[in-house]
Structure formats: C-alpha cells, structure tokens
Write an enzyme that holds these catalytic residues in place. Structure first.
Site, PDB file in Angstrom:
ATOM      1  CG  ASN A   7      -1.825   1.162   1.321  1.00  0.00           C
ATOM      2  OD1 ASN A   7      -1.753   2.060   0.479  1.00  0.00           O
ATOM      3  ND2 ASN A   7      -2.676   1.170   2.331  1.00  0.00           N
ATOM      4  NE  ARG A  85      -6.322   1.555   0.363  1.00  0.00           N
ATOM      5  CZ  ARG A  85      -6.318   2.688   1.051  1.00  0.00           C
ATOM      6  NH1 ARG A  85      -5.215   3.120   1.621  1.00  0.00           N
ATOM      7  NH2 ARG A  85      -7.426   3.381   1.191  1.00  0.00           N
ATOM      8  CG  HIS A 174     -13.255   2.950   3.941  1.00  0.00           C
ATOM      9  ND1 HIS A 174     -13.997   3.858   4.672  1.00  0.00           N
ATOM     10  CD2 HIS A 174     -11.959   3.200   4.226  1.00  0.00           C
ATOM     11  CE1 HIS A 174     -13.179   4.634   5.362  1.00  0.00           C
ATOM     12  NE2 HIS A 174     -11.934   4.267   5.112  1.00  0.00           N
ATOM     13  NE  ARG A 235     -10.561  12.168   4.890  1.00  0.00           N
ATOM     14  CZ  ARG A 235     -10.451  10.858   4.734  1.00  0.00           C
ATOM     15  NH1 ARG A 235     -11.523  10.102   4.703  1.00  0.00           N
ATOM     16  NH2 ARG A 235      -9.274  10.308   4.600  1.00  0.00           N
ATOM     17  CD  GLU A 379      -8.959  -1.461   4.493  1.00  0.00           C
ATOM     18  OE1 GLU A 379      -8.675  -1.059   5.637  1.00  0.00           O
ATOM     19  OE2 GLU A 379      -9.102  -0.697   3.531  1.00  0.00           O
TER      20      GLU A 379
END
Ligand code: AMP
Length: 399
Positions: A7, A85, A174, A235, A379
């Site tokens: 990733n 990823r 996601h 966020r 993940e």
C-alpha cells in the site's frame, strides 16, 4: 500461496506478506516519512519489532529496503504475486485486475479523481514490477466494490454535463474493507453471502457506511472523494457546499484552502479542539471536557442517521456490522449508536457489547432485537486473496 501486499502512499509504504491458505501474516511493516530526513522502515516478524533509519529515502530506496528485509529473512523467494492497494479506479474498474499496460493507463486516467493517492499507488506498481519482474501484480481498488451502486445512488443532482463530461459522481471508498467485512458477517450469520442484507459501518480515522445486499454495494456514504458522508477524525463529512463560498472571504482564504480545512482540521478534531482520536476524546469527555463530549455526540448522531438512511436500499437488515479502530474497540460508541437506532429494533446486550461480541459469534445485541455484530476488518488479507485468485487464474490460463 504467499502474497506480498503493498500500500504505497505519498509519504509511506505499508507492506505485508500473507499466506492466503490460512490468512497468516508472516511479516508486516511500514516505511514512513518517505522523502524526509526522518524516513524510516519498521517491521514485525516472528513477534519481534525492528526499525531501520532510512534518512532521505525516496519510494525507490524504501521499497528496495523492504525487499532486502524480505530477502534477508528468506521470504522473497516464496512470494507468488504482489497485490497493490489502489485508491481510485473511477468507472474503469469494477473488480481487482492483473496489472498490464491497459490497467496502468486506466489507473493513470483516474489521477484527476484521486490526485493524492493514485500517483503514489502507480509508483508502487512500477517499483514492484522492477524489483520482482517475474511476479504478477494485481491492483485492488478502494472504489471497485461500489461500482454496483445503481445510478439513483451514485448520481449527484447537478448539471448532467458534470457527470457526462467530467465523471463527477459518487464513487465510495473503503470498498475492500466493506467487501471483506460483509462476507465475514454473512458467515457469522450462517447465511449465504448472496442472500444477505447488511450495513457495514467502517469507523476508523476515516469513516464510511455501506449497504450491502446479496454481495453487492447498493449505496455508501463517501462520494466523489472520501470527504463526503460521516463525521471523521479530521474530515467534516457532509456540509452544505455553499459553506465554502460563505466562509472563504470571511477568513480571507481561497476555496481550496477551505476544502483543505474540511479534510484536515474538521470532524472530531474540529469540533473538540482536543484531538482527532476517538479514544482520547472519550477520555476527555469523561473528564468533563464539553467540546469533546459534543464532538462524540455529533459523530454518533450523524452516523446513526446515515445508517437509518442505508436501510432504504436494503429493505431489511440482517445485521449492522461495526468495524475499524472505533467500531471494533469502542463499546461506548457502539452502545450510543444502537441507542439512537432503537427505531430500527436494535437493543444492546451490555455483556456481549463489552467483550466486543467475542462470546456470541460477533453479536452485541439482545436476543430478539435487530442484530448488530462486531467484525475485525482485514484489508490486507482481502487484497492477498484477490491477488492469489487472479494469479492462480493467470497460471491456469497459461497452462
Ligand atoms: P483505524 O483508522 O481503523 O486504525 O482507527 C483509529 C481510530 O480508532 C482512532 O480514532 C482511535 O482512537 C480509535 N480507537 C482505537 N481503539 C479504541 C478504543 N479502545 N476506544 C475508542 N476508540 C478507539
């Protein structure tokens, strides 16, 4: 099959080698602060943690250092594929893909949609190919799972040309986590994945919730970018877009700077003024900090409202599934969310919730109530499994 999962971010590279037959993680690590004098590589192998300073390392030097660690530990020779990823696959990618020139061009086409992530993801793919030229590389997209959303869920009600000419629509993120967790949930429920209706709430530093029915994402809270939807660590989640025009001249800053603040200085951090970290906020709230308490309340209320909204495309709820750092670890947040969702029939079982559902096949709700589960996301494993499947397919086709 052993798979290297990579990733590659703008200033970090996370890696793991996973044996897909049993999901065992042989090694995991992180190169961080890439491009700075403080760059370093840390890894965990055989229960031991090690760290190496890599002052001034760029992506290439960092990945070379990772490969050297793998070689020194005798792990490199057994790797059969590399799973990357990739954040934005736009409308090009509806599933994971074996990397070839066309896939690289597709990822490049999506750079305007994922300007912060896709270039770094591409760097990882290019370096992976150079370091392991004999291995197949697979791109696993954060957005791909949500490509099953119907147009009524993904369209913004804006001038048609914005979508048609500029691809402005809701994509969702996601996806790898939502796919993994919804599968695990179906297994815990003892139902076929293809006949299961779940709402997955991935609550980490970034947060999103997805309605998954019969193995397909029907709607999700993130949109064109990961800024839309739920309140997150830093966020804002949903705001009135007119806020940007209102606040920019008052603060004497450009709209870009406002969007930057909505991404980096808002959410839990913005309201509380204390932290973006839920654990820290819960402690501060318990200690009497009113703004920390307010931040948690807004987080929970907005999440509960979004979850209730996601019941619409599902028609029924087999389970609400909590995952991510907050979802997996905070009994308090889960209980607050379920209390706000009493209208949908949720009722927390305190003892089950306290031990994160471990003693009840993930269940944290009372018998007879609508089911809520806790499932740990993974993940990296999902990326490794996709990679192994595509590598095996490629090998079979070559025979
Ligand atoms: P992630 O991005 O999935 O690693 O999740 C990070 C978030 O999980 C942070 O806000 C952490 O404070 C939160 N978190 C981790 N453990 C706990 C805990 N025991 N209680 C509350 N929040 C937690």
């Amino acid at each position: 099959m052993q798979i290297l999962v990579l990733n590659c971010g703008s200033s970090s590279a996370k890696f793991a080698v996973i044996e897909t037959s049993d999901g065992h993680e042989l090694i995991s690590g992180l190169a961080q602060r890439i491009g700075s004098p403080q760059a370093s590589l840390g890894w965990k192998w055989d229960g031991k943690k090690q760290e190496l300073a890599l002052p001034g390392a760029d992506h290439k030097t960092s990945l070379e250092a990772i490969v050297k660690v793998l070689r020194d530990l005798g792990l490199a020779a057994t790797i059969r594929g590399i799973g990357h990823r990739v954040v934005h696959g736009g409308e090009h990618f509806t599933a994971s893909a074996v990397v070839d020139a066309k896939v690289i061009a597709g990822i490049r086409d999506c750079i305007p949609l994922g300007p912060l992530h896709n270039p770094a993801n591409l760097t990882g793919i290019e370096l992976g190919a150079a370091l392991f030229p004999e291995l197949a590389q697979v791109a696993v997209f954060d957005t791909a799972f949500h490509q099953t959303m119907p147009s009524r869920a993904y369209l913004y009600a804006v001038p048609w040309a914005w979508y048609q000419d500029h691809h402005a629509r809701r994509y969702g993120f996601h996806g790898t986590s939502h796919r993994y967790v919804s599968r695990q949930a179906a297994e815990l429920l003892g139902r076929p994945y293809e006949a299961c209706a779940t709402i997955v709430a991935h609550l980490g530093n970034g947060c999103s919730a997805t309605a998954v029915k019969d193995g397909k994402s029907l709607d999700t809270t993130m949109g064109l970018t990961p800024l839309e939807g739920l309140v997150m660590g830093t966020r804002s989640g949903d705001v009135d877009p007119a806020l940007i025009g209102y606040i920019a001249p008052r603060l004497g800053i450009t709209p870009d700077k406002v969007i930057d603040a909505l991404n980096k200085q808002s959410g839990l951090h913005g309201i509380s003024g204390v932290s973006n970290d839920m654990r820290t906020l819960l402690e501060a709230a318990a200690g009497g900090n009113d703004r920390a308490k307010l931040a948690v309340e807004v987080f929970v209320y907005r999440l509960a409202k979004a979850i209730a909204g996601l019941a619409v495309p599902l028609g029924r709820i087999d389970a609400l599934v909590f995952t991510g750092g907050i979802g997996e670890n905070s009994a308090q947040v889960r209980a607050m969310v379920l209390e706000q969702l009493a209208v949908l029939g949720f009722r927390t079982d305190e003892a089950r919730n306290k031990d994160h559902g471990r003693s009840a096949k993930g269940r944290i709700t009372a018998d007879g109530a609508t089911t809520a589960l806790v499932v740990a996301t993974n993940e990296e494993l999902m990326i490794a499994l996709d990679t192994a499947t595509l590598v095996a397919g490629k090998q079979a086709a070559a025979r």
